[in-house]
Design a protein around this motif. Structure first.
Motif, mmCIF file in Angstrom:
data_model
loop_
_atom_site.group_PDB
_atom_site.id
_atom_site.type_symbol
_atom_site.label_atom_id
_atom_site.label_comp_id
_atom_site.label_asym_id
_atom_site.label_seq_id
_atom_site.Cartn_x
_atom_site.Cartn_y
_atom_site.Cartn_z
ATOM 1 N N ILE A 184 0.926 -1.106 0.002
ATOM 2 C CA ILE A 184 -0.163 0.160 0.098
ATOM 3 C C ILE A 184 0.396 1.140 0.033
ATOM 4 N N MET A 185 1.619 1.402 1.078
ATOM 5 C CA MET A 185 2.328 3.091 1.277
ATOM 6 C C MET A 185 3.380 2.171 0.475
ATOM 7 N N GLN A 186 3.847 1.525 -0.600
ATOM 8 C CA GLN A 186 4.916 0.890 -0.739
ATOM 9 C C GLN A 186 6.294 1.543 -1.193
ATOM 10 N N CYS A 187 6.673 1.789 0.857
ATOM 11 C CA CYS A 187 7.422 1.998 1.532
ATOM 12 C C CYS A 187 8.704 1.509 1.393
ATOM 13 N N CYS A 216 10.391 5.383 5.648
ATOM 14 C CA CYS A 216 9.161 4.965 6.392
ATOM 15 C C CYS A 216 8.620 6.987 6.655
ATOM 16 N N GLU A 217 7.394 7.081 6.159
ATOM 17 C CA GLU A 217 6.562 8.494 6.333
ATOM 18 C C GLU A 217 5.525 7.999 7.630
#
Ligand code: SF4
Ligand code: SF4
Ligand code: SF4
Ligand code: FES
Lengths: 526, 326
Positions: B130-133, B160-161
């Motif tokens: 989902i975040m593609q982080c 990380c966001e």
């Protein structure tokens, strides 16, 4: 937005212009990420190498302020390669020939030189955008905060119209609203030329309707836009200013000039949850208000969805809800509006505004409804312009390049562009009060390309002075691959290094939106 | 879309192609227990909590990971199934021993308690898909396994966001909000409540649940399937709520003392009366159009409707605008 947020997942192609979506609208960007996982093409137009730009099929890293030449060139490719939707253009648009001629002034090679991007990339972007049916355009302040903001938007709607990318899922022209209720604030008529529901002050019948409903004559004199109000401080035609939840001396460009104006005011009333900078210096009266978690009401998001806001906790001390304060003030001014009840206020608005008449609190108890919604049996509108543009025929505009208000020159050789970051929000009165967010991004910074840094002998993290013709601020260098040579970028969130000290008086020639996005600066050591 | 018909617990149900047995059960009102499943993520089938019996299959199959096809015959209860489920429950309860000494992190938002972790990898998959982080990783195997920020760095130094989506998807309390833990008062008997409302930051308009204890906000969360956000939030929406109960909030009206030039606390009656008198006086001396009103695009529709009405219907000017007309 012409379209809905959830539809983005179905995109085949996305053209993202001047929007750092993953930072400014992170949850909407998740839909874009999902579309990308599904194989959607991504085209990004941005002077900065954003998260999306790094992953784009084409990144057009244009020189700031050159959006129109680029969009004209894209239109030009689409038309000259016969990729436009002739049937749509013929039956559902007007002004095609003029627009085509204006676009023809910008052959790809000329635009490539002006925008400082690769000609092949422009062609590739044009072909991809035209090739897919579910192709949507997404833009934000990057496109509107320019002297030519209105024309920038028109250059995008030109593309949608010539390809017929309008009126069904996952397409259209989609402005992403910066603040939570920008959409609603406009819908409600907080605009000098529009009454609630986009009914024009200039329209006599609309004025009569509101005059009758309110029992008071609505003035036919158009009001002032914010920039004209601020101008009015200087020539003293504005004597009193009521400011609700805003901090103009931090948020408006060319701060020094704004100060001079505020000093001349006779009366400033501020209504806010914190004692903001403007109120601290200039307010005569300050009303303590409540935040979103302490009141009932509605917000309208970017996709025109009216959603319920509910009270979770009590306001501190004697603070009152904004609605209560305005009702109290009305009474003090001699007009008793009765009990301040949000649902009744909404109903009054909806009754007077045909596009909203079908929405009421009971209907949005479970989930929000997207306007237009003319009556209570209407389900709301997921996407606009179905079948045909709302106004019958979509208007195509002949456009030409408008130079920024201030360009880099020998004295001020760098272009400063400003924006938001993921961790903070506007003037950051709320987010900078969060320890965890302050920690991740505690202080102001200036993104600068490695090339410029080398030429100016500036090291990463070094303290530097950013100077424009209006003033200077101190910040810290962040050598970064995100910006191109000749351009520096700063976040707008930090009071101690307020970028609005640097920004100029440039504003959109048509609607007065300030040109926050660029001004000319130079850097030197402190 | 093509549909398939299958039989579950003796009853027939029609499902769309591509739907799983879990979806089919949900359609019939049977809610199976799940642990590693989040319908926003790709089906994983790692924990076996959702096992069902499928005719023709040698052993029970995970409903979340099994695609439906026409003619399937499925049973969601039975003795053998109960035994298998009990064993799985026990396995999930078991504490990864080595993990007891895993990381603590300097970030103020995300905490991890390995004792609660069932190694379902939802957090890791959320961050990747989902975040593609790709900011979390699953380290080690079996009882030695645990979750950590990639390469054991701090969340503050990785990609990380700080969206907290990993906390949101975690089916246990293994990943938790440090801010919430800090303000939650176990001793207090103040009422805990949850209020559904809308985030006050950007124009996406994520639907959120504000968790409060008495008058204190203790958490913000979002539910899958609700609002334009489908349970997702960003760092601002999930974590930037300290301002609500902040000590610097204004609690009393202020008026400026004309002699000292200072703002001083006063009563509502006095503040309102000074404001109204001055407004009317200026209107009388300079005309209605010498007053200007700036609405906030942070306030509610009702607030700003009332403000423009006050300007137009009481003062008599169209001088109303907002800061961000964009
Ligand atoms: S907070 Fe968000 S970005 Fe960070 S590890 Fe968790 S899911 Fe990934
Ligand atoms: S931390 Fe939570 S989501 Fe992650 S593996 Fe452990 S239990 Fe699953
Ligand atoms: S949670 Fe984030 S993306 Fe959603 S509305 Fe709030 S600020 Fe915007
Ligand atoms: S929930 Fe189905 S296997 Fe985990």
């Amino acid at each position: 937005m012409t379209n809905s947020i959830a539809e983005i997942e179905q995109s085949e192609c996305m053209l993202v212009v001047g929007s750092n979506t993953t930072e400014a609208h992170p949850v909407l960007a998740l839909r874009m990420k999902k579309a990308m996982r599904g194989g959607a093409k991504l085209l990004v137009v941005d002077p900065r190498k954003t998260w999306l730009a790094e992953r784009a099929d084409v990144h057009l890293q244009i020189k700031p302020g050159t959006d129109i030449p680029l969009m004209n060139a894209i239109a030009n490719v689409i038309i000259s390669e016969d990729l436009h939707n002739k049937q749509y253009v013929e039956s559902l648009t007007e002004g095609f020939d003029e627009m085509k001629l204006a676009a023809a002034e910008w052959p790809v090679e000329r635009a490539a030189a002006t925008c400082e991007v690769d000609a092949g990339d422009i062609r590739k972007a044009a072909r991809l955008y035209a090739a897919y049916k579910h192709a949507g355009i997404y833009y934000t302040l990057g496109i509107t905060e320019h002297v030519c903001g209105v024309d920038n938007v028109r250059s995008l709607s030109n593309l949608a119209l010539i390809t017929g990318h309008l009126g069904y899922e996952a397409t259209g022209v989609n402005p992403l609203r910066g603040q939570n209720n920008v959409q609603g604030c406009n819908d409600m008529g907080n605009n000098p030329v529009y009454l609630p529901g986009y009914q024009e002050v200039a329209d006599g019948a609309a004025r009569e309707k509101f005059s009758a409903a309110w029992g008071q004559q609505v003035s036919e004199i158009p009001g002032r836009r914010l920039d004209q109000m601020l101008d009015g401080l200087h020539d003293e035609s504005i004597k009193a200013f009521f400011v609700m939840g805003e901090d103009p001396i931090v948020s408006e460009p060319n701060v020094e000039h704004v100060h001079v104006g505020f000093k001349k005011l006779e009366l400033l009333i501020s209504q806010d949850i914190f004692l903001n900078e403007t109120a601290k210096i200039y307010a005569d009266v300050v009303f303590p208000a409540t935040c979103f978690a302490e009141k009932e009401g509605t917000f309208t998001n970017s996709e025109r969805r009216v959603q319920r806001v509910r009270k979770a906790v009590d306001a501190p001390g004697e603070a009152r809800t904004d609605l209560q304060i305005i009702f109290d003030l009305a009474k003090e001014l001699g007009h008793d509006w009765g009990k301040a009840q949000p649902s009744k206020v909404w109903d009054e608005f909806a009754r007077l505004s045909p596009n909203f008449s079908g929405i009421n609190y009971a209907r949005i108890e479970e989930s929000g409804i997207q306007w237009p919604c003319p009556d209570v049996s209407h389900p709301g509108t997921k996407f606009l312009h179905e079948g045909a543009p709302i106004r019958g025929k979509g208007r195509l505009y002949p456009l030409d390049h408008i130079k920024p208000w201030e360009e880099a020159d020998d004295d001020y050789p760098l272009t400063l562009s400003t924006g938001r970051t993921l961790y903070h929000y506007n003037a950051a009165t709320q987010t900078l009060r969060n320890e965890g967010h302050r920690e991740k991004q505690p202080k102001s910074f200036v993104e600068i390309s490695a090339e410029d840094a080398r030429e100016l002998n500036i090291a990463d993290k070094e303290e530097i002075v950013v100077q424009s013709r209006r003033g200077s601020i101190v910040s810290w260098a962040k050598v970064s691959e995100k910006v191109r040579k000749g351009v520096i970028w700063m976040p707008m969130h930090y009071a101690e290094a307020s970028v609005n000290i640097l920004t100029g008086d440039g504003k959109d020639l048509k609607v007065g939106t300030p040109e926050y996005k660029l001004c000319a600066v130079r850097l030197h050591k402190p | 879309m093509p549909t398939n018909t299958l039989t579950i617990n003796g009853e027939q149900v029609a499902v769309l192609q591509g739907e799983s047995l879990l979806d089919a059960c949900a359609k019939m009102g049977i809610s199976l227990l799940t642990a590693c499943h989040d319908n926003r993520l790709e089906a994983y089938g790692g924990c076996r909590t959702c096992l069902v019996d499928l005719d023709g299959a040698p052993r029970p199959v995970p409903a979340c990971k099994t695609l439906t096809s026409a003619g399937m015959v499925v049973s969601t209860s039975g003795e053998q199934l109960e035994t298998v489920r009990a064993t799985i429950d026990e396995m999930l309860e078991c504490i990864p021993a080595a993990a007891l000494e895993t990381w603590t992190d300097a970030n103020r938002f995300i905490g991890y308690d390995p004792q609660q972790c069932i190694m379902c990898d939802r957090c890791v998959r959320y961050c990747d898909e989902i975040m593609q982080c790709n900011a979390l990783e699953h380290v080690g195997q079996g009882v030695d396994a645990f979750i950590q920020p990639t390469q054991g760095d701090s969340f503050l130094d990785t990609s990380c966001e700080l969206c907290g989506g990993c906390i949101g998807t975690c089916p246990t309390d293994a990943l938790y909000s440090k801010q919430s833990l800090k303000v939650f008062n176990e001793q207090s008997d103040a009422v805990l409540s949850s209020t559904r409302t809308v985030c006050n930051y950007c124009g996406v308009g994520c639907v959120i649940d504000i968790e409060s204890q008495g008058n204190n906000v203790i958490d913000i969360d979002a539910q899958t399937g609700v609002g334009p956000n489908d349970g997702h939030l960003c760092s601002k929406g999930r974590f930037a709520w300290q301002f609500i109960n902040h000590p610097q909030r204004l609690t009393k009206p202020l008026v400026r003392n004309t002699e000292s030039g200072e703002l001083e606390e006063t009563s509502w009656q006095n503040a309102l009366s000074i404001a109204a008198t001055k407004m009317l006086d200026i209107k009388q001396r300079h005309g209605a159009d010498s007053l200007a009103f700036l609405a906030s695009s942070r306030c509610t529709n009702e607030d700003v409707y009332a403000l423009q009405k006050l300007a137009r219907a009481i003062i008599g000017t169209n001088n109303v605008h907002s800061c961000a007309a964009t």
